[in-house]
Design a protein around this motif. Structure first.
Motif, PDB file in Angstrom:
ATOM      1  N   ALA A 132       2.563 -20.975  23.062  1.00  0.00           N
ATOM      2  CA  ALA A 132       2.652 -22.101  23.985  1.00  0.00           C
ATOM      3  C   ALA A 132       1.574 -23.137  23.691  1.00  0.00           C
ATOM      4  O   ALA A 132       1.823 -24.350  23.729  1.00  0.00           O
ATOM      5  N   GLU A 133       0.370 -22.658  23.366  1.00  0.00           N
ATOM      6  CA  GLU A 133      -0.726 -23.586  23.061  1.00  0.00           C
ATOM      7  C   GLU A 133      -0.445 -24.373  21.789  1.00  0.00           C
ATOM      8  O   GLU A 133      -0.658 -25.591  21.731  1.00  0.00           O
ATOM      9  N   LEU A 134       0.063 -23.683  20.757  1.00  0.00           N
ATOM     10  CA  LEU A 134       0.374 -24.376  19.515  1.00  0.00           C
ATOM     11  C   LEU A 134       1.521 -25.365  19.699  1.00  0.00           C
ATOM     12  O   LEU A 134       1.489 -26.473  19.156  1.00  0.00           O
ATOM     13  N   HIS A 135       2.539 -24.970  20.449  1.00  0.00           N
ATOM     14  CA  HIS A 135       3.640 -25.894  20.730  1.00  0.00           C
ATOM     15  C   HIS A 135       3.111 -27.158  21.412  1.00  0.00           C
ATOM     16  O   HIS A 135       3.516 -28.277  21.079  1.00  0.00           O
ATOM     17  N   GLN A 136       2.216 -26.967  22.348  1.00  0.00           N
ATOM     18  CA  GLN A 136       1.653 -28.109  23.071  1.00  0.00           C
ATOM     19  C   GLN A 136       0.814 -28.983  22.131  1.00  0.00           C
ATOM     20  O   GLN A 136       0.891 -30.220  22.200  1.00  0.00           O
ATOM     21  N   ARG A 137       0.022 -28.353  21.280  1.00  0.00           N
ATOM     22  CA  ARG A 137      -0.809 -29.115  20.351  1.00  0.00           C
ATOM     23  C   ARG A 137       0.061 -29.946  19.405  1.00  0.00           C
ATOM     24  O   ARG A 137      -0.243 -31.113  19.100  1.00  0.00           O
ATOM     25  N   ILE A 138       1.110 -29.342  18.887  1.00  0.00           N
ATOM     26  CA  ILE A 138       1.995 -30.060  17.975  1.00  0.00           C
ATOM     27  C   ILE A 138       2.665 -31.225  18.693  1.00  0.00           C
ATOM     28  O   ILE A 138       2.737 -32.340  18.176  1.00  0.00           O
ATOM     29  N   ALA A 139       3.159 -30.969  19.894  1.00  0.00           N
ATOM     30  CA  ALA A 139       3.844 -32.018  20.646  1.00  0.00           C
ATOM     31  C   ALA A 139       2.921 -33.185  20.957  1.00  0.00           C
ATOM     32  O   ALA A 139       3.328 -34.355  20.913  1.00  0.00           O
ATOM     33  N   ALA A 140       1.659 -32.894  21.266  1.00  0.00           N
ATOM     34  CA  ALA A 140       0.719 -33.940  21.667  1.00  0.00           C
ATOM     35  C   ALA A 140       0.080 -34.648  20.476  1.00  0.00           C
ATOM     36  O   ALA A 140      -0.433 -35.759  20.627  1.00  0.00           O
ATOM     37  N   SER A 141       0.103 -34.026  19.308  1.00  0.00           N
ATOM     38  CA  SER A 141      -0.602 -34.581  18.160  1.00  0.00           C
ATOM     39  C   SER A 141       0.016 -35.895  17.701  1.00  0.00           C
ATOM     40  O   SER A 141       1.242 -36.016  17.563  1.00  0.00           O
ATOM     41  N   GLN A 142      -0.844 -36.859  17.449  1.00  0.00           N
ATOM     42  CA  GLN A 142      -0.406 -38.143  16.915  1.00  0.00           C
ATOM     43  C   GLN A 142      -1.135 -38.493  15.621  1.00  0.00           C
ATOM     44  O   GLN A 142      -1.073 -39.633  15.170  1.00  0.00           O
ATOM     45  N   SER A 143      -1.840 -37.522  15.057  1.00  0.00           N
ATOM     46  CA  SER A 143      -2.610 -37.794  13.846  1.00  0.00           C
ATOM     47  C   SER A 143      -2.703 -36.555  12.981  1.00  0.00           C
ATOM     48  O   SER A 143      -2.883 -35.436  13.486  1.00  0.00           O
ATOM     49  N   THR A 144      -2.605 -36.756  11.663  1.00  0.00           N
ATOM     50  CA  THR A 144      -2.786 -35.636  10.747  1.00  0.00           C
ATOM     51  C   THR A 144      -4.236 -35.170  10.728  1.00  0.00           C
ATOM     52  O   THR A 144      -4.526 -34.072  10.247  1.00  0.00           O
ATOM     53  N   HIS A 145      -5.153 -35.979  11.253  1.00  0.00           N
ATOM     54  CA  HIS A 145      -6.544 -35.535  11.371  1.00  0.00           C
ATOM     55  C   HIS A 145      -6.647 -34.272  12.238  1.00  0.00           C
ATOM     56  O   HIS A 145      -7.601 -33.492  12.085  1.00  0.00           O
TER      57      HIS A 145
END
Length: 248
Positions: A132-145
């Motif tokens: 769930a945490e990884l799904h959330q991180r991926i969904a929220a990410s807007q940068s390859t940084h």
């Protein structure tokens, strides 16, 4: 984008394994990191110049200098921005699927350990939390940084440090019980099973992640189109943009 995909799966896999990513399947690479902002796309890299490229509504700024564009190039960059924004959710969807595949691989391997019900329930709960945490991180990410190597390894290490001791303790208890009952052969077999589980997990995971390959291949024509749209456009210093490169 390929960094986002590969690193997200790396973190989910808990094993330092890169999935078949855009660079491998589509031969698409970039020396830039990408940050998607509401009104612009920002590409940056340490070297060489240009180290910062900003695209906004067909306008181009490289290293703080506006680049004069003819109407055709403005239109091409506007389409480039639109198509790249449209591609990002699809890249994220593949990464999200990779998380699920990797977590399921951990569950399947753990299933061979004959865990007691309490340990199995605890493992399922921890994996669900990490997923769930990884799904959330991926969904929220807007940068390859967000997905540089150190960050991805940190996520992987967090998962390993959480579930590793749980599985080791369960196997250790089984081995102790077997030894105390006089079954030294079973105790040794349990230790071997634990070792084989860890050493063989990476190749097994790589095979399972092949299910993502068709999804990644479906992105390749769009990557090729993006590379074509930027062809011939140069930065303020006269060098080609090369925001995205397609190899052979």
């Amino acid at each position: 984008m390929s960094r986002l995909l590969a690193s997200a799966v790396l973190a989910a896999a808990c094993a330092g394994v890169h999935a078949q990513d855009l660079a491998t399947v589509c031969h698409a690479t970039s020396s830039y990191d990408l940050t998607v902002e509401p009104n612009r796309l920002v590409f940056d890299r340490p070297t060489p110049a240009p180290t910062r490229v900003v695209l906004s509504d067909g306008a181009l700024v490289t290293d703080g200098r506006s680049v004069a564009l003819n109407e055709e190039d403005q239109d091409r960059l506007a389409v480039f921005q639109r198509d790249l924004r449209a591609l990002m959710p699809r890249v994220k969807a593949v990464a999200q699927h990779g998380v699920d595949v990797a977590m399921q691989a951990v569950r399947q391997d753990a299933g061979s350990l004959n865990l007691d019900a309490d340990t199995q329930a605890e493992l399922d709960q921890r994996l669900a939390t990490h997923a769930a945490e990884l799904h959330q991180r991926i969904a929220a990410s807007q940068s390859t940084h967000d997905w540089h190597g150190d960050a991805a390894n940190q996520y992987a290490n967090q998962i390993i440090s959480d579930i590793g001791p749980l599985l080791a303790s369960a196997l250790g208890q089984q081995a102790v019980s077997a030894a105390m009952s006089g079954d030294l052969q079973q105790a040794a077999a349990l230790r071997d099973r634990a070792g084989n589980l860890m050493s063989g997990f990476q190749p097994r995971l790589q095979r399972r992640l092949q299910v993502l390959r068709p999804e990644i291949q479906a992105l390749c024509p769009d990557m090729q189109r993006l590379a074509e749209l930027q062809e011939g456009i140069r930065a303020a210093n006269g060098r080609p943009l090369n925001l995205l490169q397609i190899g052979q």
